[in-house]
Design a protein around this motif. Structure first.
Motif, mmCIF file in Angstrom:
data_model
loop_
_atom_site.group_PDB
_atom_site.id
_atom_site.type_symbol
_atom_site.label_atom_id
_atom_site.label_comp_id
_atom_site.label_asym_id
_atom_site.label_seq_id
_atom_site.Cartn_x
_atom_site.Cartn_y
_atom_site.Cartn_z
ATOM 1 N N PRO A 137 0.807 -1.218 0.000
ATOM 2 C CA PRO A 137 0.000 0.000 0.000
ATOM 3 C C PRO A 137 0.841 1.269 0.000
ATOM 4 O O PRO A 137 0.475 2.264 -0.618
ATOM 5 N N LEU A 138 1.970 1.223 0.702
ATOM 6 C CA LEU A 138 2.782 2.429 0.800
ATOM 7 C C LEU A 138 3.302 2.843 -0.580
ATOM 8 O O LEU A 138 3.263 4.023 -0.942
ATOM 9 N N ALA A 139 3.782 1.872 -1.317
ATOM 10 C CA ALA A 139 4.304 2.182 -2.647
ATOM 11 C C ALA A 139 3.167 2.601 -3.569
ATOM 12 O O ALA A 139 3.275 3.566 -4.328
ATOM 13 N N SER A 140 2.099 1.867 -3.462
ATOM 14 C CA SER A 140 0.929 2.190 -4.273
ATOM 15 C C SER A 140 0.462 3.615 -3.996
ATOM 16 O O SER A 140 0.135 4.377 -4.910
ATOM 17 N N ASN A 141 0.451 3.958 -2.728
ATOM 18 C CA ASN A 141 0.033 5.300 -2.345
ATOM 19 C C ASN A 141 0.906 6.376 -2.989
ATOM 20 O O ASN A 141 0.413 7.360 -3.521
ATOM 21 N N LEU A 142 2.193 6.166 -2.903
ATOM 22 C CA LEU A 142 3.103 7.177 -3.445
ATOM 23 C C LEU A 142 2.858 7.350 -4.939
ATOM 24 O O LEU A 142 2.675 8.447 -5.434
ATOM 25 N N ARG A 185 0.294 6.592 -6.775
ATOM 26 C CA ARG A 185 -1.009 7.130 -7.158
ATOM 27 C C ARG A 185 -1.287 8.496 -6.552
ATOM 28 O O ARG A 185 -2.255 9.152 -6.885
ATOM 29 N N GLY A 186 -0.438 8.890 -5.631
ATOM 30 C CA GLY A 186 -0.645 10.186 -5.000
ATOM 31 C C GLY A 186 -1.870 10.227 -4.117
ATOM 32 O O GLY A 186 -2.530 11.260 -3.978
ATOM 33 N N ARG A 187 -2.166 9.104 -3.514
ATOM 34 C CA ARG A 187 -3.397 9.005 -2.722
ATOM 35 C C ARG A 187 -3.231 7.910 -1.677
ATOM 36 O O ARG A 187 -2.656 6.866 -1.948
ATOM 37 N N SER A 188 -3.724 8.170 -0.481
ATOM 38 C CA SER A 188 -3.545 7.184 0.584
ATOM 39 C C SER A 188 -4.812 6.408 0.897
ATOM 40 O O SER A 188 -4.769 5.344 1.511
#
Lengths: 314, 314
Positions: free
Chosen positions: B47-52, B54-57
DNA sequence: GGCTAGCATCGAAACGATTCGATCGAAACG
DNA sequence: CGTTTCGATCGAATCGTTTCGATGCTAGCC
């Protein structure tokens, strides 16, 4: 951040250090960096990037089921409050996890399961797979989780003894919906009154408890005391008994559990007081320790009998 | 994920697509990828990488002040419940923001300010700087925020008219602590009873309201009705009036606001019912729209007078 | 004056995904 | 049978930090 670094005339790494303070940076440099940031309208390190790099989001999930159900019981709040306070101080935030949501994509550093009646949670397997630390409060002791609990059985037994000392012999009980705490509390009661009759089981909800007890009292049962497994239930029982013309504690003694305030009741309940704030703090501390990678022992907190005005001699 | 890709014999990009479903991937490929992931014990994209990337948490903050205070009022829960439900369905989680914590480092996609009495929040400036969308519920209309509210004034006025119709002329009011909703509700009352006396201001808390009203009634005031600005207050007033031997509504009419259940009261309050769930849904939808970058109009929801048994003719 | 310590700073390598644009085939079409 | 179309797949760039190890420099010491 790179722009800030250039404007401040330092390297990217130094800029990062100026913001995080993870390594010493001279005061002059730090000020230069902050000034550059301010003039560029840079609001500090992007949390998303920071999260990825540090492998941590600062978000701790708390699974409580449906909110309106979980927080209707006044016992829930002080506990969550304490959790939140400790986590906040450590820079973590508390994320409410609803029932069935797909939280798999959310960046969670740890998860707290609080008083979960359900034996299984949809997210459990996934969290295990992700290796997310879990702390379970008054729930089943799943493998790999840290376990925070109170002495349900001891507390219930103390209350039962108190009633026994007052001469009560015929006792009925209103239990919680099947769940972990329920088991210990009922067991404690049965340590003293093995034959105690079960009126029924319901959530810690005024209406539900009142309905159950209303039906029960209508049968004019031969009991002198009713032991509830939460104060909200106990308050409902008191009001319903009075509505039926019974005096509490003259005709009927009522015992509760939790030790929460019931301001709408003009009578202090005899109850088992549990250290809600301590429980919350212990939970939060266990979470922080597990996030830090430490081993954490399970915790069982003591409870205390508080004799109020809802119980009296037979 | 790279290992999974290799084992499945596809590229990294395809593997990513197999998990996210953002672009079509053949069923055969997807299965191969998932099988490879399972056999490697890979639990899905970090999730952390995905968040970065996609610019969304997926995390939305909700600022409610201290939890135990905010959620003591039963009006708060159904609203937050609805918020949580809508956000959950959209894959977002709700993060509780305590009072003063430094949430600056937390990955927040948006923030909800709910019923905040404080005119300023420590985090506001920071969130503006970070360009985090904000939705304010029943609070001050800060620049840049979307504003969700109910018709406080109209509701309060309707209740006041109802009392006026019943012949009441001498009315007192118990107000909330200074805050946004308070203003509209008091204004609505004064539309009908400009001279209404203010008993005092307190939170929507049983004990506090009861204390205030107890002192007030001790002066044997010349009023026939008391208008409260929450149902919890109204319930406290009813109980306190009775304790002093007054009949409700025979001797004193009592009006509330919110339309929440007060199960410990054997009397249905006359109150202004606000659409708590709608308010929550509207809030969550505004949040989602703003996260999606859409412009969102402010919302004002209607309320409805519910005539119960706590008001009657003079 | 030479040598060691220790602090401030820097360069470069991660962190682990998503996504744009391009490529490759096969199916559909005339 | 040649061409177009469209879906599946791939390479490569990128998201914005943090942190490790190295370097330079100053100060302190004998």
């Amino acid at each position: 951040m790179a722009d800030v670094a250039v404007l401040a005339g330092v390297s990217l790494s130094t800029t990062s250090l100026a913001f995080s303070g993870n390594k010493p940076v001279s005061d002059a440099t730090r000020e230069r960096v902050l000034a550059a940031a301010a003039s560029l309208g840079y609001a500090g390190p992007n949390p998303l990037a920071s999260n990825l790099r540090r492998g941590r989001s600062g978000v701790v999930g708390i699974a409580v089921g449906r909110l309106s159900t979980a927080f209707r019981d006044p016992a829930a709040l002080p506990m969550v409050d304490a959790v939140s306070e400790v986590l906040d101080a450590a820079g973590f935030g508390l994320l409410l996890m609803g029932d069935d949501a797909a939280h798999a994509r959310l960046p969670l550093d740890a998860v707290i399961y609080d008083i979960c009646g359900r034996e299984t949670w949809t997210s459990y397997d996934d969290l295990v797979a992700r290796d997310v630390p879990m702390v379970v409060v008054e729930g089943p002791a799943w493998p790999g989780t840290t376990f925070i609990d109170i002495d349900h059985r001891g507390g219930a037994r103390a209350l039962a003894r108190h009633l026994h000392d007052l001469g009560h012999r015929r006792v009925a009980t209103l239990t919680l919906e099947p769940s972990h705490p329920q088991r210990g509390r009922e067991a404690g009661l049965r340590d003293v009154f093995p034959q105690a009759e079960v009126i029924g089981a319901c959530a810690s909800d005024h209406d539900a408890a009142q309905a159950l007890v209303s039906d029960y009292l209508a049968t004019e049962p031969d009991v002198t005391a009713i032991v509830c497994q939460s104060d909200v239930q106990a308050a409902a029982v008191v009001l319903e008994a009075r509505r039926r013309g019974l005096d509490v504690p003259g005709d009927l003694s009522v015992g509760g559990f939790d030790g929460v305030a019931t301001p709408w009741l003009d009578l202090e309940l005899t109850t088992v007081v549990q250290p809600l704030a301590d429980k919350g703090r212990a939970t939060a501390e266990a979470v922080l320790a597990r996030i830090a990678g430490e081993r954490v022992d399970d915790v069982e907190l003591p409870v205390a009998l508080r004799v109020g005005a809802s119980t009296g001699p037979v």
